[in-house]
Design a protein around this motif. Structure first.
Motif, PDB file in Angstrom:
ATOM      1  N   GLU A   1       8.060   3.773  -4.262  1.00 42.61           N
ATOM      2  CA  GLU A   1       9.055   4.099  -3.240  1.00 42.61           C
ATOM      3  C   GLU A   1       8.532   3.718  -1.851  1.00 42.61           C
ATOM      4  N   ALA A   2       7.246   3.992  -1.623  1.00 46.22           N
ATOM      5  CA  ALA A   2       6.648   3.647  -0.326  1.00 46.22           C
ATOM      6  C   ALA A   2       6.720   2.150  -0.069  1.00 46.22           C
ATOM      7  N   ALA A   3       6.353   1.359  -1.073  1.00 49.60           N
ATOM      8  CA  ALA A   3       6.373  -0.092  -0.908  1.00 49.60           C
ATOM      9  C   ALA A   3       7.779  -0.599  -0.609  1.00 49.60           C
ATOM     10  N   ALA A   4       8.775  -0.024  -1.270  1.00 48.89           N
ATOM     11  CA  ALA A   4      10.152  -0.459  -1.058  1.00 48.89           C
ATOM     12  C   ALA A   4      10.583  -0.211   0.385  1.00 48.89           C
ATOM     13  N   TYR A   5      10.234   0.957   0.931  1.00 50.25           N
ATOM     14  CA  TYR A   5      10.646   1.269   2.306  1.00 50.25           C
ATOM     15  C   TYR A   5       9.837   0.488   3.340  1.00 50.25           C
ATOM     16  N   PHE A   6       8.559   0.242   3.057  1.00 47.53           N
ATOM     17  CA  PHE A   6       7.782  -0.592   3.979  1.00 47.53           C
ATOM     18  C   PHE A   6       8.367  -2.003   4.049  1.00 47.53           C
TER      19      PHE A   6
ATOM     20  N   HIS B   1       5.232  -5.677  16.593  1.00 43.53           N
ATOM     21  CA  HIS B   1       4.295  -4.615  16.256  1.00 43.53           C
ATOM     22  C   HIS B   1       4.839  -3.725  15.133  1.00 43.53           C
ATOM     23  N   ALA B   2       6.140  -3.572  15.064  1.00 41.71           N
ATOM     24  CA  ALA B   2       6.717  -2.830  13.944  1.00 41.71           C
ATOM     25  C   ALA B   2       6.533  -3.598  12.637  1.00 41.71           C
ATOM     26  N   VAL B   3       6.635  -4.921  12.704  1.00 38.73           N
ATOM     27  CA  VAL B   3       6.337  -5.754  11.530  1.00 38.73           C
ATOM     28  C   VAL B   3       4.899  -5.501  11.083  1.00 38.73           C
ATOM     29  N   ALA B   4       3.975  -5.465  12.047  1.00 38.37           N
ATOM     30  CA  ALA B   4       2.568  -5.243  11.718  1.00 38.37           C
ATOM     31  C   ALA B   4       2.364  -3.877  11.070  1.00 38.37           C
ATOM     32  N   GLU B   5       3.064  -2.864  11.554  1.00 41.06           N
ATOM     33  CA  GLU B   5       2.922  -1.533  10.965  1.00 41.06           C
ATOM     34  C   GLU B   5       3.439  -1.501   9.537  1.00 41.06           C
ATOM     35  N   ALA B   6       4.530  -2.208   9.285  1.00 46.55           N
ATOM     36  CA  ALA B   6       5.041  -2.280   7.919  1.00 46.55           C
ATOM     37  C   ALA B   6       4.051  -2.996   7.013  1.00 46.55           C
ATOM     38  N   LEU B   7       3.449  -4.077   7.514  1.00 46.24           N
ATOM     39  CA  LEU B   7       2.438  -4.798   6.735  1.00 46.24           C
ATOM     40  C   LEU B   7       1.216  -3.919   6.493  1.00 46.24           C
ATOM     41  N   GLU B   8       0.851  -3.132   7.490  1.00 44.04           N
ATOM     42  CA  GLU B   8      -0.266  -2.203   7.312  1.00 44.04           C
ATOM     43  C   GLU B   8       0.043  -1.207   6.201  1.00 44.04           C
ATOM     44  N   GLY B   9       1.278  -0.695   6.204  1.00 40.22           N
ATOM     45  CA  GLY B   9       1.680   0.222   5.139  1.00 40.22           C
ATOM     46  C   GLY B   9       1.632  -0.434   3.769  1.00 40.22           C
TER      47      GLY B   9
ATOM     48  N   ALA C   1      -3.440  -6.731  -0.810  1.00 39.64           N
ATOM     49  CA  ALA C   1      -3.703  -5.843   0.325  1.00 39.64           C
ATOM     50  C   ALA C   1      -4.349  -6.611   1.475  1.00 39.64           C
ATOM     51  N   GLU C   2      -5.336  -7.465   1.153  1.00 38.86           N
ATOM     52  CA  GLU C   2      -6.007  -8.245   2.180  1.00 38.86           C
ATOM     53  C   GLU C   2      -5.028  -9.159   2.905  1.00 38.86           C
ATOM     54  N   GLN C   3      -4.140  -9.809   2.167  1.00 38.10           N
ATOM     55  CA  GLN C   3      -3.200 -10.731   2.799  1.00 38.10           C
ATOM     56  C   GLN C   3      -2.270  -9.999   3.755  1.00 38.10           C
ATOM     57  N   HIS C   4      -1.752  -8.840   3.309  1.00 34.80           N
ATOM     58  CA  HIS C   4      -0.876  -8.058   4.197  1.00 34.80           C
ATOM     59  C   HIS C   4      -1.608  -7.686   5.489  1.00 34.80           C
ATOM     60  N   LEU C   5      -2.858  -7.256   5.366  1.00 38.06           N
ATOM     61  CA  LEU C   5      -3.592  -6.786   6.540  1.00 38.06           C
ATOM     62  C   LEU C   5      -3.986  -7.937   7.455  1.00 38.06           C
TER      63      LEU C   5
ATOM     64  N   VAL D   1       9.624   6.937   6.450  1.00 34.17           N
ATOM     65  CA  VAL D   1       9.945   7.281   5.065  1.00 34.17           C
ATOM     66  C   VAL D   1       8.883   6.685   4.146  1.00 34.17           C
ATOM     67  N   GLY D   2       8.540   5.430   4.376  1.00 34.76           N
ATOM     68  CA  GLY D   2       7.490   4.797   3.585  1.00 34.76           C
ATOM     69  C   GLY D   2       6.168   5.528   3.694  1.00 34.76           C
ATOM     70  N   ILE D   3       5.804   5.938   4.909  1.00 39.58           N
ATOM     71  CA  ILE D   3       4.541   6.667   5.102  1.00 39.58           C
ATOM     72  C   ILE D   3       4.560   7.972   4.322  1.00 39.58           C
ATOM     73  N   SER D   4       5.676   8.697   4.388  1.00 39.61           N
ATOM     74  CA  SER D   4       5.770   9.974   3.673  1.00 39.61           C
ATOM     75  C   SER D   4       5.634   9.788   2.168  1.00 39.61           C
ATOM     76  N   TYR D   5       6.316   8.782   1.616  1.00 38.50           N
ATOM     77  CA  TYR D   5       6.193   8.521   0.182  1.00 38.50           C
ATOM     78  C   TYR D   5       4.763   8.098  -0.172  1.00 38.50           C
ATOM     79  N   ARG D   6       4.152   7.293   0.678  1.00 37.74           N
ATOM     80  CA  ARG D   6       2.762   6.895   0.406  1.00 37.74           C
ATOM     81  C   ARG D   6       1.844   8.102   0.376  1.00 37.74           C
ATOM     82  N   ASP D   7       1.999   9.003   1.384  1.00 36.87           N
ATOM     83  CA  ASP D   7       1.126  10.170   1.464  1.00 36.87           C
ATOM     84  C   ASP D   7       1.313  11.118   0.294  1.00 36.87           C
ATOM     85  N   SER D   8       2.531  11.130  -0.281  1.00 41.29           N
ATOM     86  CA  SER D   8       2.779  12.012  -1.428  1.00 41.29           C
ATOM     87  C   SER D   8       2.538  11.313  -2.757  1.00 41.29           C
ATOM     88  N   GLY D   9       1.970  10.099  -2.713  1.00 44.03           N
ATOM     89  CA  GLY D   9       1.571   9.400  -3.921  1.00 44.03           C
ATOM     90  C   GLY D   9       2.666   8.629  -4.617  1.00 44.03           C
TER      91      GLY D   9
END
Length: 780
Positions: free
Chosen positions: A669-674, A688-696, A710-714, A657-665
């Protein structure tokens, strides 16, 4: 009676009007040696030393005779100098030489304690060469003699008895025959008495065990003992133990150069290094290989390398008539009992770098405790190395020997039975992990209780931790099974389907794709495998970004009769087919497939499957700019997640859901779901799911120009995924973009180069080209 050597030497030096320093200059004998001889700390110089001193003093023939008489044969027999010659090509082992020298030249010694060091290691590792070399270096510290005795612990002859050893040592010290030649205690007491008050170095080479050595230790703290053995002699109290390993590459290459004696090694460093590796950096093997090259001046290093490359002939090549690597290994085995030898033979069926105790017990068909006892006996003989609790390693040449021995001494039926036992262990571990958290009704109906019996009650975390260590050998065993017997082939798809959740959780999608592709070729007429294998392979392809293959395999899964029979499995296949079509931009087809799957799931009351479908429908709507539909579908999916979903389904849906909101700008909303995904994955322990959320979250903050956040999350994500190349490369590429946007170009380039290295090493060419494009842009 012959005069003492020290006074005679001093008389001639004074008559010549020379100081000790001047005599050292004229003779070439060191000042320290001259002082030692004149003080009587060393009474019997070697013949070369006598000649040099005579030349330096300018002695007449009569005077030289008098000087030699002071070092008479009678006296020399009482002061033994028995060390074998030092090797002219001895090199390396600097740390070990220094460690032993420090021990034997220590000034302070505890009264009544004999300096003793035991050097242990596998046959051919260079124990004797090291021991003799060090003994020569410290010999002058022991002016009353150096005894050397080969105890024949491992070889074609029987080991020397304690009584025989005491007899030889006693004769070397000038003792008369004892009154009772069969009394070990009397012989040991007379030997210790002869050494009392004397400064003697005793070198006991090739000891079989502590029982053979213990009676041979002097009782005088003025003496020292150096022991070599293929066993670690832990039964000897107060002994300093030194275990020898193979040579490092640089020392092994230098040894080859010295033995060959010309430029052929230096002129072809690639072949030379390959020879070292094929010899396992074992000194015995290097001596034989180098000697063969020295004896064949027309051979190049590449010629020798080619002869050693064939593993079936390697041990034949590493034999020169006098020395033989195969024989050296066999001599070690002579000290093992029948059960240990039998275990050693069957271990040839294991091909991995390391051997797990659980796998070994299964291979040998023995209880864990008994297997560990046998393996530890092999460790004691230095035929195995214990690298960690319950983990063992075998030298490459020993592995070659064991494999040929296994082939020679076991029949095809027993070898197949052993391989099948190991494959069934892998099946048990894999299927146990699947049934704990990833089982579907179709998989449940296929599996039987016997599949998981060997895994006991292990938890998923325990099994995954075991897979983390064992997975490479497990995967290799599966690949070998494809070419095995029909019974072995029948286990391939079952094992792989049990493993695929592990590959998903650890984000090792390329491995999952590779093994599942192999498994698909082995499903045969099994209807369950024919449905599950293409379904799971499609999932792995989709996760790896191979969407065209994912569509093909999911289409194949939908055609399988068992998929049609199991309606919920059918619905899931339609939904995931919709996802893969969506990623290819075929949105209308994607929506149709996902709608069909959602409708089927809703009719079954399968809410979690329906939620997966609504996630896909919402994502499709977002790409079609239908944001109201997107919100509605996502909300319905999330409602199910919050009400009754499993942890892995929850974080999956929240992430996408977060990825979809991010891709649609829709960044807020994307940040909230991540963030919801990160919290859910943390609670479930899915790193690894934690890492994917941080990547988002990092992507969202980059889009909002919040570069520091952004740098800290990554960087937090990198801490989690390092060692798993695909997400690491992806996150490093993104981190480079963040750093470049923050005008930190040098740091950005460093991250991109690290990402590029990972992608190139793992054959991800398209992604590598994208990173090369970033590096070549004028902005960086």
């Amino acid at each position: 009676m012959t005069a003492e050597f020290g006074p005679v030497l001093r008389k001639f030096r004074k008559a010549a009007g020379l100081s000790q320093e001047r005599l050292a200059a004229t003779s070439g004998v060191s000042v320290e040696a001259i002082k030692t001889l004149e003080s009587g700390r060393r009474r019997n110089p070697r013949s070369i030393t006598l000649r040099l001193l005579g030349d330096g003093l300018g002695l007449t023939t009569r005077q030289r005779t008098e000087l030699a008489a002071a070092a008479s044969p009678t006296e020399r027999a009482r002061t033994p100098r028995q060390l074998p010659d030092d090797l002219v090509y001895f090199n390396g082992r600097g740390r070990q030489v220094a460690e032993l020298e420090r021990l034997f030249t220590a000034v302070e010694r505890r009264p009544g304690v004999v300096l003793t060091s035991a050097v242990a290691g596998m046959g051919g590792i260079g124990k004797t060469a090291l021991g003799v070399h060090v003994a020569h270096r410290v010999a002058e510290r022991f002016p009353d003699g150096q005894l050397y005795l080969n105890l024949r612990g491992f070889g074609p002859a029987r080991p020397m008895t304690v009584l025989e050893a005491l007899g030889r040592l006693s004769v070397s010290l000038g003792l008369e025959a004892p009154e009772d030649p069969d009394d070990v205690h009397e012989a040991a007491a007379r030997y210790r008495s002869a050494l009392a008050g004397r400064r003697v170095l005793v070198v006991l080479d090739d000891a079989v065990d502590a029982a053979q050595v213990a009676p041979l230790l002097p009782g005088a703290s003025t003496c020292a003992v150096l022991i070599t053995s293929r066993r670690t002699l832990t039964g000897l109290p107060g002994v300093a133990h030194l275990s020898l390993d193979v040579l490092p590459d640089d020392e092994a290459l230098r040894m080859l150069e010295v033995i060959v004696g010309d430029e052929r090694i230096a002129n072809d460093p690639v072949s030379a290094l390959s020879i070292v590796r094929l010899c396992g950096a074992l000194p015995l093997a290097l001596h034989i290989a180098g000697g063969r090259l020295a004896d064949q001046p027309t051979w190049t290093a590449a010629d020798l390398n080619a002869r050693l490359t064939d593993s079936r002939r390697r041990l034949d090549e590493l034999s020169d008539g006098n020395r033989d690597v195969r024989a050296s290994i066999e001599f070690s085995l002579t000290a093992g009992d029948t059960a240990t030898v039998a275990a050693f033979e069957l271990l040839g069926l294991h091909h991995g770098e390391e051997l797990d105790l659980r796998v070994a017990a299964t291979l040998l068909d023995l209880p864990i405790g008994e297997t560990e006892e046998r393996l530890e006996h092999l460790v004691d003989l230095h035929l195995l190395e214990s690298v960690a609790p319950r983990r063992y390693r075998m030298h490459d040449l020993i592995r070659s020997y064991v494999q040929e021995t296994t082939a020679r001494r076991t029949d095809a039926a027993s070898r197949e039975a052993a391989r099948l036992r190991v494959l069934r262990l892998y099946l048990a571990m894999a299927w146990r992990s699947r049934e704990l958290n990833f089982q579907t009704q179709l998989a449940t109906d296929w599996g039987v209780a016997a599949w998981t019996a060997a895994a006991g009650n292990l938890s998923m975390d325990e099994i995954f931790a075991w897979f983390d260590i064992e997975i490479d050998e497990l995967a290799a065993a599966v690949r070998r099974a494809v070419d095995g017997s029909p019974a072995e082939q029948a286990l391939v798809a079952k094992i792989v389907l049990g493993l695929l959740p592990y590959f998903h959780i650890r984000r090792r999608y390329p491995d999952g794709v590779a093994l599942a592709t192999i498994a698909l070729a082995t499903v045969g007429s099994d209807p369950f495998a024919a449905a599950l294998t293409p379904y799971e392979l499609a999932q792995q392809c989709g996760a790896a970004g191979l969407y065209e293959q994912a569509v093909d395999y999911m289409t194949l899964a939908l055609q399988a009769p068992k998929t049609v029979e199991y309606a919920e499995q059918h619905a899931e296949a339609e939904i995931f087919l919709g996802e893969f079509l969506m990623e290819l931009g075929r949105l209308d087809e994607a929506a149709a497939s996902a709608h069909a799957g959602v409708a089927r799931a809703a009719s079954l009351g399968a809410e979690i499957t329906e939620a997966d479908g609504r996630l896909i429908l919402g994502t499709i709507a977002g790409r079609q700019d239908l944001h109201t539909v997107q919100d509605q579908e996502f909300q319905r999916a999330v409602d199910v997640v919050r009400r009754r979903s499993t942890p892995q389904a929850a974080h999956y849906i929240l992430l996408h859901v977060g990825i979809s909101y991010r891709d649609s700008g829709q960044l807020l909303e994307a940040a909230a779901y991540f963030e919801l995904c990160r919290t859910s994955a943390l609670a479930a322990g899915y790193d690894h799911a934690v890492a994917e959320a941080l990547e988002g979250l990092g992507q969202v903050e980059l889009a909002r120009s919040n570069f520091s956040a952004a740098e800290q999350h990554l960087r937090d994500a990198l801490d989690i995924v390092q060692g798993t190349w695909q997400p690491e490369a992806r996150i490093r590429e993104l981190l480079g973009q963040v750093l470049a946007a923050a005008d930190r170009r040098t740091e950005a380039e460093a991250e991109w180069r690290l990402a590029l290295d990972l992608l190139v090493r793992h054959g991800s060419h398209r992604a590598a080209d994208d990173v090369r494009g970033l590096l070549s842009t004028s902005d960086v």
